[in-house]
Enzyme design. Structure first.
Site, PDB file in Angstrom:
ATOM      1  N   TYR A   1      61.044  60.616  62.114  1.00 24.47           N
ATOM      2  CA  TYR A   1      61.230  59.246  61.629  1.00 24.47           C
ATOM      3  C   TYR A   1      60.401  59.110  60.354  1.00 24.47           C
ATOM      4  O   TYR A   1      60.122  60.090  59.671  1.00 24.47           O
ATOM      5  CB  TYR A   1      60.797  58.300  62.789  1.00 24.47           C
ATOM      6  CG  TYR A   1      60.962  56.833  62.520  1.00 24.47           C
ATOM      7  CD1 TYR A   1      62.217  56.270  62.308  1.00 24.47           C
ATOM      8  CD2 TYR A   1      59.851  55.995  62.496  1.00 24.47           C
ATOM      9  CE1 TYR A   1      62.358  54.910  62.068  1.00 24.47           C
ATOM     10  CE2 TYR A   1      59.984  54.628  62.260  1.00 24.47           C
ATOM     11  CZ  TYR A   1      61.243  54.095  62.043  1.00 24.47           C
ATOM     12  OH  TYR A   1      61.371  52.752  61.800  1.00 24.47           O
TER      13      TYR A   1
ATOM     14  N   ARG B   1      70.176  51.821  50.240  1.00 20.57           N
ATOM     15  CA  ARG B   1      68.733  51.583  50.029  1.00 20.57           C
ATOM     16  C   ARG B   1      67.986  52.264  51.166  1.00 20.57           C
ATOM     17  O   ARG B   1      67.679  51.658  52.156  1.00 20.57           O
ATOM     18  CB  ARG B   1      68.490  50.063  50.004  1.00 20.57           C
ATOM     19  CG  ARG B   1      67.141  49.581  49.617  1.00 20.57           C
ATOM     20  CD  ARG B   1      66.034  49.863  50.626  1.00 20.57           C
ATOM     21  NE  ARG B   1      65.848  48.873  51.652  1.00 20.57           N
ATOM     22  CZ  ARG B   1      65.376  49.154  52.875  1.00 20.57           C
ATOM     23  NH1 ARG B   1      65.074  50.385  53.234  1.00 20.57           N
ATOM     24  NH2 ARG B   1      65.221  48.204  53.761  1.00 20.57           N
TER      25      ARG B   1
ATOM     26  N   LYS C   1      66.464  56.796  63.452  1.00 19.64           N
ATOM     27  CA  LYS C   1      66.329  55.552  64.233  1.00 19.64           C
ATOM     28  C   LYS C   1      66.829  55.791  65.658  1.00 19.64           C
ATOM     29  O   LYS C   1      66.246  55.303  66.622  1.00 19.64           O
ATOM     30  CB  LYS C   1      67.134  54.420  63.586  1.00 19.64           C
ATOM     31  CG  LYS C   1      66.603  53.985  62.223  1.00 19.64           C
ATOM     32  CD  LYS C   1      65.571  52.878  62.325  1.00 19.64           C
ATOM     33  CE  LYS C   1      64.946  52.587  60.964  1.00 19.64           C
ATOM     34  NZ  LYS C   1      63.849  51.622  60.993  1.00 19.64           N
TER      35      LYS C   1
ATOM     36  N   GLU D   1      71.381  49.319  59.068  1.00 17.92           N
ATOM     37  CA  GLU D   1      70.123  49.886  58.579  1.00 17.92           C
ATOM     38  C   GLU D   1      70.222  50.254  57.103  1.00 17.92           C
ATOM     39  O   GLU D   1      71.180  50.908  56.682  1.00 17.92           O
ATOM     40  CB  GLU D   1      69.812  51.159  59.391  1.00 17.92           C
ATOM     41  CG  GLU D   1      68.417  51.692  59.191  1.00 17.92           C
ATOM     42  CD  GLU D   1      67.349  50.734  59.716  1.00 17.92           C
ATOM     43  OE1 GLU D   1      67.473  50.264  60.860  1.00 17.92           O
ATOM     44  OE2 GLU D   1      66.391  50.444  58.963  1.00 17.92           O
ATOM     45  N   ASP D   2      69.257  49.828  56.349  1.00 19.65           N
ATOM     46  CA  ASP D   2      69.083  50.249  54.959  1.00 19.65           C
ATOM     47  C   ASP D   2      70.322  50.018  54.078  1.00 19.65           C
ATOM     48  O   ASP D   2      70.748  50.896  53.323  1.00 19.65           O
ATOM     49  CB  ASP D   2      68.599  51.705  54.906  1.00 19.65           C
ATOM     50  CG  ASP D   2      67.157  51.820  55.408  1.00 19.65           C
ATOM     51  OD1 ASP D   2      66.593  50.799  55.850  1.00 19.65           O
ATOM     52  OD2 ASP D   2      66.585  52.917  55.344  1.00 19.65           O
TER      53      ASP D   2
ATOM     54  N   ASP E   1      68.302  45.538  61.153  1.00 22.12           N
ATOM     55  CA  ASP E   1      66.927  45.931  61.454  1.00 22.12           C
ATOM     56  C   ASP E   1      65.965  45.557  60.328  1.00 22.12           C
ATOM     57  O   ASP E   1      64.856  45.078  60.575  1.00 22.12           O
ATOM     58  CB  ASP E   1      66.929  47.454  61.686  1.00 22.12           C
ATOM     59  CG  ASP E   1      65.555  47.992  61.995  1.00 22.12           C
ATOM     60  OD1 ASP E   1      64.810  47.313  62.719  1.00 22.12           O
ATOM     61  OD2 ASP E   1      65.246  49.101  61.533  1.00 22.12           O
ATOM     62  N   ASP E   2      66.392  45.766  59.085  1.00 23.87           N
ATOM     63  CA  ASP E   2      65.482  45.516  57.956  1.00 23.87           C
ATOM     64  C   ASP E   2      65.193  44.035  57.782  1.00 23.87           C
ATOM     65  O   ASP E   2      64.091  43.642  57.416  1.00 23.87           O
ATOM     66  CB  ASP E   2      66.077  46.095  56.659  1.00 23.87           C
ATOM     67  CG  ASP E   2      66.266  47.581  56.795  1.00 23.87           C
ATOM     68  OD1 ASP E   2      65.268  48.293  56.833  1.00 23.87           O
ATOM     69  OD2 ASP E   2      67.423  48.023  56.918  1.00 23.87           O
TER      70      ASP E   2
ATOM     71  N   ASN F   1      57.958  51.744  52.591  1.00 22.62           N
ATOM     72  CA  ASN F   1      58.077  53.142  53.021  1.00 22.62           C
ATOM     73  C   ASN F   1      58.818  53.954  51.974  1.00 22.62           C
ATOM     74  O   ASN F   1      59.560  53.384  51.180  1.00 22.62           O
ATOM     75  CB  ASN F   1      58.876  53.198  54.331  1.00 22.62           C
ATOM     76  CG  ASN F   1      58.160  52.497  55.461  1.00 22.62           C
ATOM     77  OD1 ASN F   1      56.967  52.668  55.639  1.00 22.62           O
ATOM     78  ND2 ASN F   1      58.893  51.692  56.226  1.00 22.62           N
TER      79      ASN F   1
HETATM   80  N1  LIG Z   1      57.519  48.485  57.438  1.00 21.23           N
HETATM   81  C1  LIG Z   1      58.733  48.184  57.809  1.00 21.23           C
HETATM   82  O1  LIG Z   1      59.040  48.055  58.997  1.00 21.23           O
HETATM   83  C2  LIG Z   1      59.786  47.978  56.765  1.00 21.23           C
HETATM   84  C3  LIG Z   1      60.985  47.362  57.129  1.00 21.23           C
HETATM   85  C4  LIG Z   1      61.967  47.143  56.169  1.00 21.23           C
HETATM   86  C5  LIG Z   1      61.745  47.572  54.869  1.00 21.23           C
HETATM   87  N2  LIG Z   1      60.577  48.198  54.576  1.00 21.23           N
HETATM   88  C6  LIG Z   1      60.328  48.676  53.219  1.00 21.23           C
HETATM   89  O2  LIG Z   1      60.305  47.583  52.349  1.00 21.23           O
HETATM   90  C7  LIG Z   1      60.729  47.996  51.068  1.00 21.23           C
HETATM   91  C8  LIG Z   1      61.717  46.997  50.541  1.00 21.23           C
HETATM   92  O3  LIG Z   1      62.857  46.938  51.342  1.00 21.23           O
HETATM   93  P1  LIG Z   1      64.025  45.889  50.997  1.00 21.23           P
HETATM   94  O4  LIG Z   1      65.147  46.164  51.896  1.00 21.23           O
HETATM   95  O5  LIG Z   1      63.497  44.515  50.985  1.00 21.23           O
HETATM   96  O6  LIG Z   1      64.369  46.379  49.540  1.00 21.23           O
HETATM   97  P2  LIG Z   1      65.077  45.592  48.380  1.00 21.23           P
HETATM   98  O7  LIG Z   1      65.454  46.575  47.364  1.00 21.23           O
HETATM   99  O8  LIG Z   1      66.120  44.703  48.974  1.00 21.23           O
HETATM  100  O9  LIG Z   1      63.931  44.634  47.799  1.00 21.23           O
HETATM  101  C9  LIG Z   1      62.853  45.052  47.018  1.00 21.23           C
HETATM  102  C10 LIG Z   1      62.228  43.804  46.416  1.00 21.23           C
HETATM  103  O10 LIG Z   1      61.033  44.189  45.740  1.00 21.23           O
HETATM  104  C11 LIG Z   1      61.017  43.550  44.480  1.00 21.23           C
HETATM  105  N3  LIG Z   1      60.187  44.297  43.522  1.00 21.23           N
HETATM  106  C12 LIG Z   1      60.521  45.375  42.782  1.00 21.23           C
HETATM  107  N4  LIG Z   1      59.517  45.677  41.945  1.00 21.23           N
HETATM  108  C13 LIG Z   1      58.531  44.779  42.179  1.00 21.23           C
HETATM  109  C14 LIG Z   1      57.254  44.566  41.610  1.00 21.23           C
HETATM  110  N5  LIG Z   1      56.794  45.342  40.636  1.00 21.23           N
HETATM  111  N6  LIG Z   1      56.509  43.540  42.075  1.00 21.23           N
HETATM  112  C15 LIG Z   1      56.970  42.737  43.075  1.00 21.23           C
HETATM  113  N7  LIG Z   1      58.185  42.898  43.633  1.00 21.23           N
HETATM  114  C16 LIG Z   1      58.958  43.905  43.197  1.00 21.23           C
HETATM  115  C17 LIG Z   1      62.473  43.490  44.062  1.00 21.23           C
HETATM  116  O11 LIG Z   1      62.683  42.522  43.032  1.00 21.23           O
HETATM  117  C18 LIG Z   1      63.108  43.098  45.387  1.00 21.23           C
HETATM  118  O12 LIG Z   1      63.015  41.706  45.552  1.00 21.23           O
HETATM  119  C19 LIG Z   1      61.249  49.414  51.228  1.00 21.23           C
HETATM  120  O13 LIG Z   1      60.261  50.305  50.776  1.00 21.23           O
HETATM  121  C20 LIG Z   1      61.414  49.577  52.708  1.00 21.23           C
HETATM  122  O14 LIG Z   1      61.177  50.897  53.118  1.00 21.23           O
HETATM  123  C21 LIG Z   1      59.605  48.394  55.484  1.00 21.23           C
HETATM  124  O1  LIG Z   2      62.648  53.008  58.467  1.00 22.95           O
HETATM  125  C1  LIG Z   2      61.517  52.539  58.532  1.00 22.95           C
HETATM  126  O2  LIG Z   2      60.517  53.248  58.738  1.00 22.95           O
HETATM  127  C2  LIG Z   2      61.283  51.061  58.443  1.00 22.95           C
HETATM  128  C3  LIG Z   2      62.327  50.290  57.729  1.00 22.95           C
HETATM  129  O3  LIG Z   2      63.524  50.213  58.435  1.00 22.95           O
HETATM  130  C4  LIG Z   2      62.544  50.708  56.318  1.00 22.95           C
HETATM  131  O4  LIG Z   2      63.675  50.595  55.851  1.00 22.95           O
HETATM  132  O5  LIG Z   2      61.584  51.098  55.665  1.00 22.95           O
HETATM  133 MG   LIG Z   3      65.219  50.308  57.308  1.00 26.89          MG
END
Ligand SMILES: NC(=O)c1ccc[n+]([C@@H]2O[C@H](COP(=O)([O-])OP(=O)(O)OC[C@H]3O[C@@H](n4cnc5c(N)ncnc54)[C@H](O)[C@@H]3O)[C@@H](O)[C@H]2O)c1
Ligand SMILES: O=C(O)C[C@H](O)C(=O)O
Ligand SMILES: [Mg+2]
Length: 670
Positions: A142, A195, A213, A284-285, A307-308, A486
């Protein structure tokens, strides 16, 4: 005309292209000394792909794929044997390169390969190994290694796993879905690869995330591995590198968009729910542009969730409430927290909506409560602080745009940088506190700051020294930093940076795993993993076992509350706001039980197998759970820590979780 029949019209240019390629390839690759005499096989479908004598992998032509029921079981791009060998050799040579993500494990990819081979040979043993060593190997199967796997998927691809529905399959999906050998599928994780984690558009290679997942669905939720299905919807890619890569396994076209895109996803949903009416589909993603639209489109009709958007929101809420408790405050103080969020995509907006709703519920759940909750957030995206002055503002972000009047007062402006916002929102919060006669040290503006800095931006290192320094001047007794992006290199900061710059007393969580930090003098800076893995398996399992036809907001809320309540006072006080992954099977069981309970309470539960809704209802009556988050009179005792165990339901859940044990086999002729 139904959606489905509308899509029966195949893209003729696409078909012509695929058939031309077929013809080229078969004349190029399969002319042997045996001439064109066919080999008779008595197998079809996966049995062929799993047989080393007959398997040609990605070289099966499109006509052969149709003839042998292989359609959908392989990535859509047909490869020549030369290309197959080139991919293999590239991959073999890549072993020499230090293939790792983040500073920890130089052998992560090698470990993934070994585990993957075991997965191919013996599923029971694979999951036994994974469950027994989940702390060590979750980061391999993962996040974060799964990101590296997706990036290198063309090279790593060996035995196919899951199904591929491509834009070229329009009109065919309803029949293709029967190529999957299992009559029962409980969980599908689907991606369109647009994404993948914070790594952007990886096209067909994104299948790796669906596989990762589902590994957790089996290991954490005990979903039977014979009943999971990873799916890739390949509508092309906008990744220019992949579009030019001769070894890329997916459709080498730009992504479909608009109605064309939606009709492909519609057809996929119709096909899988026709064959498996009780399946649960986890999205997802998907890039945020589609994540919200598809969620709205399907969530009232199908058993699905994103999930996101929704899993991440619940995990963030649990962590944010943990951070409040870690400050020695009751959770009902949550609406007083000032929160700066970096990232307004699918995850960021999902978290913002859920956090605002949670605050509003605690404040009385009326219009003024919602308005008051709104003013607790400052949202920064790629263009800086989001305000109502922003042109072409994404409607999903609109509710969180700061008002012109407010930002004027706060000395902020549209597009202000994150460092400015962290500093100046702190001043604003100090002023408001001042007005409220809350005593705060105001000796110099840098003395005050927001309580929480939460990153879902996908930008590694976004929380620079300057940003963290700005946060350092906080009045919060225990500021919290959530670097949730991530994989590892996309984290907004490392725990070392956070603890060393902001101080020992912070709460820290990251999306990918990091080691705890040695703060000296026997002190440990705890690094929590704030990842949706703590919720999605329980949401899926709870939905399955309740038999609910949809996944309601209440069920998601129940999952989040259960996770929040999982940590003891002692743990949160030590800065431990999420459990250890070693207990993920137990957490998932509890979360699933909470989801089942909520489905019963909302009259959504239709039962599962022998357990009819009446029986379920009886079980849930055995001992009720006090649920009082939305109650304006709620206090610490009735909300969160007053959550009673749903023991009977937890036992029901546990009894339905698959464990990796060898069954006794007997042979029976068909
Ligand atoms: N920890 C978790 O469980 C978890 C869950 C979901 C997503 N994520 C992570 O979150 C991140 C974003 O996912 P998402 O689906 O929202 O992506 P996304 O592409 O939909 O959104 C990214 C956002 O970040 C903004 N951004 C880009 N550059 C920036 C900067 N310099 N300053 C501030 N904001 C900025 C963009 O404008 C956009 O609004 C990914 O890395 C994903 O892996 C983590
Ligand atoms: O996949 C993960 O580890 C968490 C989340 O779903 C992500 O998109 O980053
Ligand atoms: Mg995800």
């Amino acid at each position: 005309m139904s959606n489905f029949s509308r899509q029966m019209r195949l893209s003729s240019s696409m078909i012509r292209r695929l058939h031309r390629r077929d013809a080229d390839l078969s004349s190029r690759c399969f002319t042997t000394t045996e001439g064109h005499r066919p080999t008779i096989v008595h197998k079809r479908s996966l049995d062929i792909l799993h047989d080393p004598w007959f398997n040609k992998g990605t070289s099966f032509s499109m006509t052969e794929r149709d003839r042998l029921d292989l359609r959908g079981l392989l990535p859509p791009n047909v490869m020549s044997t030369e290309q197959q060998i080139e991919r293999f050799m590239d991959d073999l040579k890549r072993l020499a390169v230090n293939a790792r993500d983040g500073p920890f494990d130089p052998y992560a990819l090698a470990k993934w390969r070994i585990l993957n081979r075991l997965h191919d040979r013996n599923e029971t043993m694979y999951y036994k190994v994974l469950i027994a060593n989940i702390e060590e190997y979750a980061p391999i199967v993962y996040t974060p290694t799964v990101g590296l796997v997706c990036q290198n998927y063309s090279g790593l691809f060996r035995r196919p796993r899951g199904m591929y529905f491509s834009a070229a399959d329009r009109g065919e999906m309803m029949s293709m879905v029967y190529n999957w050998p299992a009559d029962q599928v409980d969980m599908i994780v689907v991606t369109d690869g647009s994404r993948i984690l914070g790594l952007g558009d990886l096209g067909v290679q994104g299948i790796g995330i669906a596989i990762g997942k589902l590994d957790l669905y089996v290991a954490a939720a005990g979903i039977n591995p014979q009943r999971v299905l990873p799916v890739m919807i390949d509508v092309g890619t906008n990744n220019e590198k992949l579009l030019k890569d001769p070894l890329y396994l997916g459709l080498q076209e730009h992504r479909l968009d608009g109605d064309e895109y939606i009709t492909v996803v519609d057809e996929f949903m119709e096909a899988v729910f026709t064959r498996w009416p009780h399946v649960i589909v986890q999205f997802e993603d998907f890039q945020s542009k589609w994540a919200f639209k598809l969620l709205q489109r399907y969530r009232d009709t199908y058993r699905m969730f994103n999930d996101d958007v929704q899993g991440t929101a619940g995990v963030a809420i649990a962590g944010l409430l943990g951070a409040v408790r870690a400050q020695g405050k009751p959770t009902i103080d949550f609406p007083k927290q000032k929160i700066v969020v970096a990232g307004a995509g699918s995850a960021g907006i999902g978290v913002l909506n859920a956090a605002r709703k949670t605050m509003a519920r605690m404040l009385g759940n009326n219009e003024s409560a919602f308005e008051s909750a709104r003013s607790q957030f400052w949202v920064v995206d790629a263009k800086g602080l989001i305000t109502e002055e922003r042109e072409n503002l994404d409607p999903d972000a609109l509710p969180f745009a700061r008002k012109t009047k407010e930002i004027g007062r706060q000395g902020l402006k549209e597009g202000a940088s994150l460092a400015e916002v962290v500093l100046l929102s702190a001043i604003a919060s100090a002023k408001k506190m001042d007005k409220l006669n809350v005593i705060r040290p105001l000796a110099g503006v840098r003395e005050v700051k927001p309580d929480v800095l939460l990153g879902l931006s996908a930008v590694g290192g976004l929380f620079t020294k300057e940003v963290l320094e700005a946060l350092k001047a906080s009045t919060s007794t225990r500021p919290a930093i959530f670097a949730m992006s991530n994989p590892t290199k996309n984290a907004e900061c490392t725990p070392e940076e956070a603890f060393s710059i902001v101080g020992d007393n912070i709460i820290f969580a990251s999306g990918s795993p990091f080691n705890d930090v040695d703060l000296g003098n026997g002190l440990i800076g705890h690094c929590n993993q704030g990842n949706n893995m703590y919720l999605f398996p329980g949401i899926g399992l709870g939905t399955l076992l309740s038999g609910s036809r949809v996944i309601s907001d209440g069920m998601l809320q129940a999952a989040a509350e259960c996770l929040a309540a999982y940590m003891t006072e002692e743990e949160v006080f030590k800065g431990v706001i999420y459990p250890s992954i070693s207990s993920i099977r137990n957490i998932t069981k509890e979360v699933a039980a909470a989801v089942v309970k909520e489905a019963i309470d909302e009259d959504l539960a239709e039962g599962y197998r022998d357990m009819d809704p009446r029986e379920l209802h009886k079980l849930s009556q055995e001992n009720g759970r006090v649920k009082n988050l939305g109650d304006s009179t709620s206090n610490e005792k009735t909300w969160l820590l007053g959550m009673e165990q749903v023991e009977e339901l937890a036992t029901y859940v546990e009894n339905n979780m698959w464990s990796p044990e060898y069954p006794t086999l007997v042979y029976k002729r068909d």
